[in-house]
Design a protein around this motif. Structure first.
Motif, PDB file in Angstrom:
ATOM      1  N   THR A 178       0.855  -1.174   0.000  1.00  0.00           N
ATOM      2  CA  THR A 178       0.000   0.000   0.000  1.00  0.00           C
ATOM      3  C   THR A 178       0.899   1.235   0.000  1.00  0.00           C
ATOM      4  O   THR A 178       2.116   1.122  -0.149  1.00  0.00           O
ATOM      5  CB  THR A 178      -0.987  -0.017   1.184  1.00  0.00           C
ATOM      6  N   GLY A 179       0.303   2.405   0.148  1.00  0.00           N
ATOM      7  CA  GLY A 179       1.085   3.630   0.103  1.00  0.00           C
ATOM      8  C   GLY A 179       0.494   4.706   0.982  1.00  0.00           C
ATOM      9  O   GLY A 179      -0.650   4.599   1.446  1.00  0.00           O
ATOM     10  N   GLY A 180       1.259   5.764   1.188  1.00  0.00           N
ATOM     11  CA  GLY A 180       0.823   6.863   2.031  1.00  0.00           C
ATOM     12  C   GLY A 180       0.195   7.983   1.232  1.00  0.00           C
ATOM     13  O   GLY A 180       0.053   7.926   0.009  1.00  0.00           O
ATOM     14  N   GLY A 181      -0.210   9.027   1.953  1.00  0.00           N
ATOM     15  CA  GLY A 181      -0.790  10.194   1.317  1.00  0.00           C
ATOM     16  C   GLY A 181      -2.179   9.966   0.779  1.00  0.00           C
ATOM     17  O   GLY A 181      -2.623  10.681  -0.121  1.00  0.00           O
ATOM     18  N   TYR A 182      -2.900   8.970   1.306  1.00  0.00           N
ATOM     19  CA  TYR A 182      -4.229   8.647   0.806  1.00  0.00           C
ATOM     20  C   TYR A 182      -5.208   8.629   1.974  1.00  0.00           C
ATOM     21  O   TYR A 182      -5.954   7.688   2.175  1.00  0.00           O
ATOM     22  CB  TYR A 182      -4.194   7.300   0.091  1.00  0.00           C
ATOM     23  N   ALA A 183      -5.186   9.701   2.766  1.00  0.00           N
ATOM     24  CA  ALA A 183      -6.084   9.805   3.915  1.00  0.00           C
ATOM     25  C   ALA A 183      -7.521   9.963   3.428  1.00  0.00           C
ATOM     26  O   ALA A 183      -7.762  10.579   2.385  1.00  0.00           O
ATOM     27  CB  ALA A 183      -5.689  11.010   4.764  1.00  0.00           C
ATOM     28  N   PRO A 184      -8.485   9.401   4.172  1.00  0.00           N
ATOM     29  CA  PRO A 184      -8.328   8.685   5.447  1.00  0.00           C
ATOM     30  C   PRO A 184      -8.134   7.178   5.280  1.00  0.00           C
ATOM     31  O   PRO A 184      -8.226   6.434   6.242  1.00  0.00           O
ATOM     32  CB  PRO A 184      -9.669   8.965   6.128  1.00  0.00           C
ATOM     33  N   PHE A 185      -7.827   6.726   4.046  1.00  0.00           N
ATOM     34  CA  PHE A 185      -7.820   5.297   3.767  1.00  0.00           C
ATOM     35  C   PHE A 185      -6.516   4.624   4.161  1.00  0.00           C
ATOM     36  O   PHE A 185      -6.525   3.588   4.813  1.00  0.00           O
ATOM     37  CB  PHE A 185      -8.124   5.053   2.289  1.00  0.00           C
ATOM     38  N   THR A 186      -5.381   5.184   3.723  1.00  0.00           N
ATOM     39  CA  THR A 186      -4.088   4.608   4.076  1.00  0.00           C
ATOM     40  C   THR A 186      -3.048   5.712   4.257  1.00  0.00           C
ATOM     41  O   THR A 186      -2.918   6.600   3.419  1.00  0.00           O
ATOM     42  CB  THR A 186      -3.561   3.641   2.985  1.00  0.00           C
ATOM     43  N   ASP A 187      -2.334   5.644   5.345  1.00  0.00           N
ATOM     44  CA  ASP A 187      -1.192   6.525   5.583  1.00  0.00           C
ATOM     45  C   ASP A 187      -0.535   6.078   6.880  1.00  0.00           C
ATOM     46  O   ASP A 187      -1.231   5.779   7.862  1.00  0.00           O
ATOM     47  CB  ASP A 187      -1.615   7.995   5.685  1.00  0.00           C
ATOM     48  N   ARG A 188       0.775   6.047   6.891  1.00  0.00           N
ATOM     49  CA  ARG A 188       1.475   5.577   8.082  1.00  0.00           C
ATOM     50  C   ARG A 188       1.245   6.469   9.291  1.00  0.00           C
ATOM     51  O   ARG A 188       1.384   6.020  10.429  1.00  0.00           O
ATOM     52  CB  ARG A 188       2.973   5.475   7.787  1.00  0.00           C
ATOM     53  N   GLY A 189       0.882   7.739   9.074  1.00  0.00           N
ATOM     54  CA  GLY A 189       0.688   8.655  10.187  1.00  0.00           C
ATOM     55  C   GLY A 189      -0.705   8.631  10.781  1.00  0.00           C
ATOM     56  O   GLY A 189      -0.958   9.294  11.791  1.00  0.00           O
ATOM     57  N   LEU A 190      -1.630   7.873  10.191  1.00  0.00           N
ATOM     58  CA  LEU A 190      -3.000   7.811  10.691  1.00  0.00           C
ATOM     59  C   LEU A 190      -3.140   6.718  11.752  1.00  0.00           C
ATOM     60  O   LEU A 190      -2.407   5.726  11.727  1.00  0.00           O
ATOM     61  CB  LEU A 190      -3.960   7.511   9.544  1.00  0.00           C
ATOM     62  N   PRO A 191      -4.068   6.865  12.684  1.00  0.00           N
ATOM     63  CA  PRO A 191      -4.334   5.762  13.621  1.00  0.00           C
ATOM     64  C   PRO A 191      -4.678   4.496  12.860  1.00  0.00           C
ATOM     65  O   PRO A 191      -5.494   4.509  11.926  1.00  0.00           O
ATOM     66  CB  PRO A 191      -5.540   6.280  14.419  1.00  0.00           C
ATOM     67  N   GLY A 192      -4.049   3.402  13.233  1.00  0.00           N
ATOM     68  CA  GLY A 192      -4.273   2.149  12.524  1.00  0.00           C
ATOM     69  C   GLY A 192      -3.761   2.171  11.102  1.00  0.00           C
ATOM     70  O   GLY A 192      -4.040   1.270  10.325  1.00  0.00           O
ATOM     71  N   GLN A 193      -3.004   3.244  10.751  1.00  0.00           N
ATOM     72  CA  GLN A 193      -2.469   3.465   9.402  1.00  0.00           C
ATOM     73  C   GLN A 193      -3.582   3.615   8.362  1.00  0.00           C
ATOM     74  O   GLN A 193      -3.400   3.349   7.188  1.00  0.00           O
ATOM     75  CB  GLN A 193      -1.485   2.358   9.012  1.00  0.00           C
ATOM     76  N   GLY A 194      -4.753   4.093   8.832  1.00  0.00           N
ATOM     77  CA  GLY A 194      -5.861   4.375   7.941  1.00  0.00           C
ATOM     78  C   GLY A 194      -6.985   3.373   8.057  1.00  0.00           C
ATOM     79  O   GLY A 194      -6.789   2.238   8.492  1.00  0.00           O
ATOM     80  N   MET A 195      -8.187   3.781   7.658  1.00  0.00           N
ATOM     81  CA  MET A 195      -9.356   2.921   7.841  1.00  0.00           C
ATOM     82  C   MET A 195      -9.279   1.659   6.998  1.00  0.00           C
ATOM     83  O   MET A 195      -9.641   0.573   7.459  1.00  0.00           O
ATOM     84  CB  MET A 195     -10.657   3.691   7.577  1.00  0.00           C
ATOM     85  N   VAL A 196      -8.793   1.754   5.745  1.00  0.00           N
ATOM     86  CA  VAL A 196      -8.728   0.549   4.917  1.00  0.00           C
ATOM     87  C   VAL A 196      -7.641  -0.386   5.422  1.00  0.00           C
ATOM     88  O   VAL A 196      -7.820  -1.608   5.457  1.00  0.00           O
ATOM     89  CB  VAL A 196      -8.511   0.906   3.437  1.00  0.00           C
ATOM     90  N   THR A 197      -6.505   0.172   5.841  1.00  0.00           N
ATOM     91  CA  THR A 197      -5.439  -0.668   6.395  1.00  0.00           C
ATOM     92  C   THR A 197      -5.948  -1.450   7.590  1.00  0.00           C
ATOM     93  O   THR A 197      -5.707  -2.663   7.719  1.00  0.00           O
ATOM     94  CB  THR A 197      -4.234   0.183   6.807  1.00  0.00           C
ATOM     95  N   GLU A 198      -6.691  -0.776   8.469  1.00  0.00           N
ATOM     96  CA  GLU A 198      -7.183  -1.466   9.655  1.00  0.00           C
ATOM     97  C   GLU A 198      -8.252  -2.503   9.302  1.00  0.00           C
ATOM     98  O   GLU A 198      -8.312  -3.586   9.905  1.00  0.00           O
ATOM     99  CB  GLU A 198      -7.732  -0.456  10.667  1.00  0.00           C
ATOM    100  N   LEU A 199      -9.077  -2.211   8.303  1.00  0.00           N
ATOM    101  CA  LEU A 199     -10.066  -3.196   7.863  1.00  0.00           C
ATOM    102  C   LEU A 199      -9.393  -4.426   7.258  1.00  0.00           C
ATOM    103  O   LEU A 199      -9.819  -5.566   7.499  1.00  0.00           O
ATOM    104  CB  LEU A 199     -11.020  -2.566   6.848  1.00  0.00           C
ATOM    105  N   VAL A 200      -8.338  -4.218   6.463  1.00  0.00           N
ATOM    106  CA  VAL A 200      -7.602  -5.343   5.888  1.00  0.00           C
ATOM    107  C   VAL A 200      -6.934  -6.157   6.992  1.00  0.00           C
ATOM    108  O   VAL A 200      -6.960  -7.404   6.975  1.00  0.00           O
ATOM    109  CB  VAL A 200      -6.576  -4.842   4.857  1.00  0.00           C
ATOM    110  N   ASN A 201      -6.327  -5.477   7.967  1.00  0.00           N
ATOM    111  CA  ASN A 201      -5.739  -6.186   9.108  1.00  0.00           C
ATOM    112  C   ASN A 201      -6.769  -7.104   9.768  1.00  0.00           C
ATOM    113  O   ASN A 201      -6.516  -8.289  10.007  1.00  0.00           O
ATOM    114  CB  ASN A 201      -5.240  -5.183  10.155  1.00  0.00           C
ATOM    115  N   ALA A 202      -7.938  -6.536  10.072  1.00  0.00           N
ATOM    116  CA  ALA A 202      -8.963  -7.302  10.776  1.00  0.00           C
ATOM    117  C   ALA A 202      -9.463  -8.466   9.927  1.00  0.00           C
ATOM    118  O   ALA A 202      -9.688  -9.566  10.441  1.00  0.00           O
ATOM    119  CB  ALA A 202     -10.121  -6.379  11.155  1.00  0.00           C
ATOM    120  N   ALA A 203      -9.647  -8.242   8.613  1.00  0.00           N
ATOM    121  CA  ALA A 203     -10.125  -9.310   7.734  1.00  0.00           C
ATOM    122  C   ALA A 203      -9.140 -10.469   7.678  1.00  0.00           C
ATOM    123  O   ALA A 203      -9.535 -11.645   7.710  1.00  0.00           O
ATOM    124  CB  ALA A 203     -10.378  -8.755   6.335  1.00  0.00           C
ATOM    125  N   LEU A 204      -7.855 -10.163   7.594  1.00  0.00           N
ATOM    126  CA  LEU A 204      -6.851 -11.224   7.520  1.00  0.00           C
ATOM    127  C   LEU A 204      -6.772 -12.004   8.827  1.00  0.00           C
ATOM    128  O   LEU A 204      -6.495 -13.206   8.822  1.00  0.00           O
ATOM    129  CB  LEU A 204      -5.488 -10.624   7.167  1.00  0.00           C
TER     130      LEU A 204
END
Length: 327
Positions: free
Chosen positions: A88-114
């Motif tokens: 994935t990549g950064g600069g795509y708030a609120p979906f993915t970014d290393r500086g966001l809580p959980g690294q973004g909403m989509v990152t956290e959803l993918v984490n939980a799904a896996l």
């Protein structure tokens, strides 16, 4: 607009509401939260009973309470040297970014799904902020197993599209409402597709257009609308504020952020009916030898994520953070 209101603390929530004729998500949010911008809370909680993004009279909707931001879920399967690698990549708030809580909403959803997937495996998430490298060459050459989040073209209508020809798509991780943003003093009725005919819409260059040309719509092929494509979202919002176009057609999150960034809180707002709904997906090369098993794993995990209630919890946390940051 687009901010937290004191009335949210007095919200009528954690209740069931039967949709009435004439209701829309904006009006229901206004009634229950005192804040029409909180319609996304109802939207993501009730996607299984909505008609796309429209309210059906007589259907029962759950009205969730606005939750305070909390710590993201733990990710015990995520580690270096893992069996599965994701990109994935950064600069795509609120979906993915290393500086966001959980690294973004989509990152956290993918984490939980896996983690909820059958026969879970360890995985690693890798970051490349140059998104132009993700599909080609990185994922196409299988430097990483899967990538996210990606919009899916209309592959039935465009089978030769390079994404359709080269990649498999997971079920949607989340849906994006595509909104029409207009001047507050130049709102127009949008109840049917015919209401858009003759309008001039703005969408930045390089953004997808398949929703404007889908079957039964054909706005572009049949010349029913004029599409203006400047370089950036900021250009589109400047054009609508200066009455050069009738509306900007972009996703809810990009539009809301752009309104605040361009100082247009008192000038531009979204119409209540979304133009379309697009999914954000995980993708994998069609030539990946474990493509079937990896897709099954992510899709099964996404299904369990929704059934478990964790999807709503994660979305609620990130939506609250998103709207609060805009204020």
């Amino acid at each position: 607009m687009l901010g937290l209101l004191p009335s949210v603390a007095l919200a009528i929530c954690d209740v069931e509401y039967v949709a009435q004729p004439g209701d829309n998500l904006f009006s229901i949010a206004e009634t229950h939260y005192g804040d029409r911008e909180r319609w996304t809370m109802i939207y993501y909680r009730n996607q299984d009973v909505l008609a796309g993004s429209s309210v059906v009279p007589g259907r029962k909707l759950q009205i969730p309470c606005v939750k305070q931001a909390s710590e993201p879920d733990a990710t015990p399967l995520r580690r270096r040297g893992a069996e599965m690698t994701l990109l994935t990549g950064g600069g795509y708030a609120p979906f993915t970014d290393r500086g966001l809580p959980g690294q973004g909403m989509v990152t956290e959803l993918v984490n939980a799904a896996l983690e909820l997937a059958p026969s879970p495996v360890s995985y690693a998430i890798n970051w490349e902020d140059d998104w132009s490298k993700h599909l080609f060459p990185m994922l196409d050459q299988k430097e990483f197993d899967m990538g996210f989040p990606w919009l899916k073209p209309d592959c039935a209508a465009e089978p030769d599209n390079e994404r359709c020809a080269n990649f498999h798509f997971s079920d949607p991780v989340m849906a994006l409402p595509i909104m029409l943003f207009v001047r507050q003093d130049n709102q127009f009725a949008f109840a049917e597709d015919s209401d858009i005919e003759g309008k001039t819409l703005c969408r930045p260059k390089g953004y997808f257009t398949h929703d404007l040309n889908r079957a039964g719509r054909g706005w572009l092929d049949d010349g029913k609308i004029t599409l203006v494509q400047p370089q950036s979202p900021a250009d589109c919002f400047r054009m609508v504020s200066e009455r050069q176009v009738d509306a900007v057609a972009v996703n809810l999150f990009l539009g809301a952020s752009s309104i605040v960034r361009e100082g247009l809180r008192d000038t531009v707002l979204p119409l209540e009916k979304p133009l379309s709904e697009e999914g954000l997906h995980v993708v994998i090369s069609k030539r990946h030898w474990r493509g079937t098993s990896h897709l099954y794993r992510i899709n099964a995990g996404l299904k369990k994520l929704r059934h478990s209630g964790r999807f709503e919890d994660i979305m609620s946390r990130h939506l609250e953070l998103f709207w609060a940051q805009l204020q």
